[in-house]
Write a protein that holds these residues in place. Structure first.
Motif, PDB file in Angstrom:
ATOM      1  N   GLU A  77      18.465   8.692  -1.179  1.00 54.90           N
ATOM      2  CA  GLU A  77      18.659  10.110  -1.511  1.00 54.90           C
ATOM      3  C   GLU A  77      17.131  10.561  -1.513  1.00 54.90           C
ATOM      4  O   GLU A  77      16.934  11.760  -1.737  1.00 54.90           O
ATOM      5  CB  GLU A  77      19.325  10.580  -2.538  1.00 54.90           C
ATOM      6  CG  GLU A  77      18.937   9.893  -4.093  1.00 54.90           C
ATOM      7  CD  GLU A  77      19.893  10.222  -5.117  1.00 54.90           C
ATOM      8  OE1 GLU A  77      21.142   9.910  -4.940  1.00 54.90           O
ATOM      9  OE2 GLU A  77      19.785  10.758  -6.033  1.00 54.90           O
ATOM     10  N   ARG A 107      32.426   7.967  -7.963  1.00 52.78           N
ATOM     11  CA  ARG A 107      31.398   7.172  -8.517  1.00 52.78           C
ATOM     12  C   ARG A 107      31.424   7.051  -9.967  1.00 52.78           C
ATOM     13  O   ARG A 107      31.821   8.220 -10.578  1.00 52.78           O
ATOM     14  CB  ARG A 107      30.198   8.116  -8.218  1.00 52.78           C
ATOM     15  CG  ARG A 107      28.909   7.269  -8.575  1.00 52.78           C
ATOM     16  CD  ARG A 107      27.745   7.947  -7.938  1.00 52.78           C
ATOM     17  NE  ARG A 107      27.450   9.430  -8.454  1.00 52.78           N
ATOM     18  CZ  ARG A 107      26.680  10.169  -7.899  1.00 52.78           C
ATOM     19  NH1 ARG A 107      26.238  10.000  -7.013  1.00 52.78           N
ATOM     20  NH2 ARG A 107      26.600  11.423  -8.465  1.00 52.78           N
ATOM     21  N   GLU A 156      24.954   2.418  -5.136  1.00 52.48           N
ATOM     22  CA  GLU A 156      23.797   3.294  -4.727  1.00 52.48           C
ATOM     23  C   GLU A 156      22.581   3.325  -5.320  1.00 52.48           C
ATOM     24  O   GLU A 156      22.299   2.813  -6.501  1.00 52.48           O
ATOM     25  CB  GLU A 156      24.467   4.798  -5.110  1.00 52.48           C
ATOM     26  CG  GLU A 156      23.852   6.090  -4.761  1.00 52.48           C
ATOM     27  CD  GLU A 156      24.690   7.290  -5.096  1.00 52.48           C
ATOM     28  OE1 GLU A 156      25.919   7.211  -4.770  1.00 52.48           O
ATOM     29  OE2 GLU A 156      24.171   8.154  -5.387  1.00 52.48           O
ATOM     30  N   ASP A 157      21.395   3.303  -4.515  1.00 62.88           N
ATOM     31  CA  ASP A 157      20.038   3.275  -4.735  1.00 62.88           C
ATOM     32  C   ASP A 157      19.616   2.275  -5.848  1.00 62.88           C
ATOM     33  O   ASP A 157      19.271   2.345  -6.883  1.00 62.88           O
ATOM     34  CB  ASP A 157      19.679   4.638  -5.184  1.00 62.88           C
ATOM     35  CG  ASP A 157      19.234   5.576  -4.225  1.00 62.88           C
ATOM     36  OD1 ASP A 157      19.128   5.126  -3.080  1.00 62.88           O
ATOM     37  OD2 ASP A 157      19.618   6.976  -4.404  1.00 62.88           O
ATOM     38  N   ASP A 200      26.020   4.261  -9.109  1.00 63.52           N
ATOM     39  CA  ASP A 200      24.719   4.635  -8.771  1.00 63.52           C
ATOM     40  C   ASP A 200      23.769   4.244  -9.706  1.00 63.52           C
ATOM     41  O   ASP A 200      23.725   4.347 -10.859  1.00 63.52           O
ATOM     42  CB  ASP A 200      24.779   6.137  -8.892  1.00 63.52           C
ATOM     43  CG  ASP A 200      23.535   6.771  -8.187  1.00 63.52           C
ATOM     44  OD1 ASP A 200      22.425   5.847  -7.782  1.00 63.52           O
ATOM     45  OD2 ASP A 200      23.233   7.912  -8.035  1.00 63.52           O
ATOM     46  N   HIS A 202      20.681   4.433  -9.578  1.00 62.89           N
ATOM     47  CA  HIS A 202      19.616   5.516  -9.655  1.00 62.89           C
ATOM     48  C   HIS A 202      18.264   5.024  -9.548  1.00 62.89           C
ATOM     49  O   HIS A 202      17.385   5.457 -10.485  1.00 62.89           O
ATOM     50  CB  HIS A 202      19.914   6.360 -10.636  1.00 62.89           C
ATOM     51  CG  HIS A 202      19.817   7.923 -10.421  1.00 62.89           C
ATOM     52  ND1 HIS A 202      18.474   8.511 -10.598  1.00 62.89           N
ATOM     53  CD2 HIS A 202      20.588   8.847 -10.092  1.00 62.89           C
ATOM     54  CE1 HIS A 202      18.613   9.716 -10.454  1.00 62.89           C
ATOM     55  NE2 HIS A 202      19.658  10.041  -9.874  1.00 62.89           N
ATOM     56  N   ARG A 207      21.641   7.647   2.756  1.00 63.46           N
ATOM     57  CA  ARG A 207      21.855   8.537   1.990  1.00 63.46           C
ATOM     58  C   ARG A 207      20.765   9.821   1.962  1.00 63.46           C
ATOM     59  O   ARG A 207      20.856  10.589   0.820  1.00 63.46           O
ATOM     60  CB  ARG A 207      22.155   8.241   0.573  1.00 63.46           C
ATOM     61  CG  ARG A 207      23.609   7.722   0.242  1.00 63.46           C
ATOM     62  CD  ARG A 207      23.779   7.083  -1.078  1.00 63.46           C
ATOM     63  NE  ARG A 207      23.650   8.299  -2.157  1.00 63.46           N
ATOM     64  CZ  ARG A 207      24.114   9.552  -2.251  1.00 63.46           C
ATOM     65  NH1 ARG A 207      24.898   9.757  -1.515  1.00 63.46           N
ATOM     66  NH2 ARG A 207      23.860  10.244  -3.218  1.00 63.46           N
TER      67      ARG A 207
HETATM   68 MG    MG Z   1      22.275   9.060  -6.365  1.00 65.96          MG
END
Ligand code: MG
Length: 415
Positions: free
Chosen positions: A260, A151, A234-235, A208, A210, A281
């Motif tokens: 997450e 990542r 990711e996210d 990510d 985030h 996740r």
């Molecule tokens: Mg994350």
């Protein structure tokens, strides 16, 4: 008479400065106990209180074998369900019950799920750097250790802290990490262009978001990252805005990992059933532990959605082990986040390494070797706790500041 719960105890410890919450179930059978993780690092005292004041009295005297019954009992006991504090408390008990069941069966927990469908678990690591060269050096270091998925971030999540430079935030703006989503998007696309031209297309790359940009900006970023062949993004959107994933899906082929922060099945059910994400996740203690995660994993398998369980530093080695046991037995396993307990930073035999304290408190942590993490074959989850060592690292209760991220105008941005 069956094996019964005598006491549910909470052990809080912070061997690496992160508040970890471990639940220990003691039984009426001498020497038989179970360990679980209920770590909610930023609200650890609240989890401790729920376990000590509500779950311990609820569970004492009950048979340890009936995990499903006890999970439902805990889940329904407070009437209101699925909050993160409650779910972590339940998770700690749930993992400890699976640990006990494994010990009673004299089997590692993955055997109770039907056994292994892979021998080791490929993991992804996190690399950043002040510039492209430093980042590529870090990628190379991981590559040499056998890591195949990385990542990559430029600056922190959401990009550099742009500061409250004159002309950005209004006078009197609050302190915090200031982000500039437009610069972040430009820099991130440039970064991935640079990484691919330097290292080629062999490595799997992850990025990510985030949740630190607006959903429409996430669509733009995803489209612009397409040429760089990401393993997943990711996210990209906040959990409150997941309906944007439909538009995202329609406009880009980039694989999406989300979740997450999820706590509640209603947050993931339709995303999986409508195939709006490629990887789920969830942080398994936030969902209520192994029992909840195993159901989610099997549900996701039906829709071709793979798992990439959250595996950050702010969870205990018991939770890392729970992830690995699930991964070993899951046909729809994708990749596992791993927060970094492996050579060359740490040599397993040398307990004086950077993670020495963690391993002295938690002997039995799954081991990283050349790209893969392996569970040990001890009965249960295979991780123990040395309570004497744990007591050397008391938790501190402080106001959390890293979650105070802000947009250019000084208003709060989801962290
Ligand atoms: Mg994350």
């Amino acid at each position: 008479m069956g094996v019964r719960i005598e006491k549910v105890r909470v052990i809080c410890t912070a061997p690496e400065g992160i508040n970890l919450v471990v639940i220990k179930i003691e039984t009426n059978q001498p020497g038989l106990y179970g360990l679980g993780c209920g770590t909610f690092a930023y609200r650890h005292l609240a989890v401790k209180l729920v376990v000590e004041e509500y779950l311990d009295p609820l569970l004492r005297g009950r048979e340890v074998e009936n995990i499903e019954e006890l999970w439902q009992l805990m889940h329904q006991n407070a009437y209101w369900r699925n909050g993160p504090i409650e779910n972590n408390a339940i998770s700690g008990v749930d993992m400890a019950l699976w640990d006990i069941k494994g010990k009673m069966a004299n089997m590692p927990v993955y055997q109770l799920f039907g056994g292994k469908c892979r021998e080791g678990i490929p993991v992804y690591r996190h690399a950043d750097g002040r510039d492209l060269d430093e980042l590529c050096d870090n990628i190379q270091r991981f590559q040499e250790m056998g890591i195949t998925t990385i990542r990559c971030q430029c600056g922190g999540y959401g990009g550099e802290d742009y500061g409250r430079t004159p002309g950005t935030a209004p006078e009197g703006a609050q302190p915090g990490v200031y982000l500039d989503s437009r610069s972040y998007i430009r820099n991130t696309v440039k970064l991935f262009d640079g990484i691919r031209s330097k290292i080629g297309y062999e490595m799997n790359l992850v990025h990510d978001v985030h949740e630190r940009i607006a959903p429409a900006e996430a669509i733009k970023l995803a489209r612009e990252l397409e040429p760089y062949d990401l393993f997943f993004l990711e996210d990209p959107v906040p959990i409150e805005q997941t309906s944007w994933l439909r538009q995202l899906r329609q406009q880009t082929s980039i694989p999406i990992a989300e979740g997450e922060l999820f706590n509640n099945p209603s947050e993931w059910k339709s995303l999986i059933a409508e195939q709006l994400i490629d990887f789920i996740r969830v942080h398994i203690s936030q969902a209520g532990g192994i029992t909840a995660a195993r159901k989610l994993q099997i549900f996701a398998e039906q829709f071709g959605v793979r798992t990439a369980w959250h595996g950050p530093g702010d969870m205990s080695p018991i939770a890392h082990a729970a992830n690995i046991h699930l991964d070993l037995a899951s046909a729809n396993f994708g990749v596992q986040e791993w927060s970094g307990i492996e050579p060359p930073n740490f040599v397993i035999q040398d307990l004086k390494g950077p993670h020495g304290a963690l391993l002295e408190v938690f002997p039995g942590l799954p081991e990283y070797r050349n790209g893969y993490v392996y569970a040990n074959d001890n009965p249960g989850l295979g991780v123990d706790i040395n309570e004497k060592e744990a007591a050397k690292y008391p938790c501190e209760n402080v106001v959390t500041t890293w979650t105070q991220t802000r947009k250019r105008d000084g208003s709060l941005q989801t962290p």
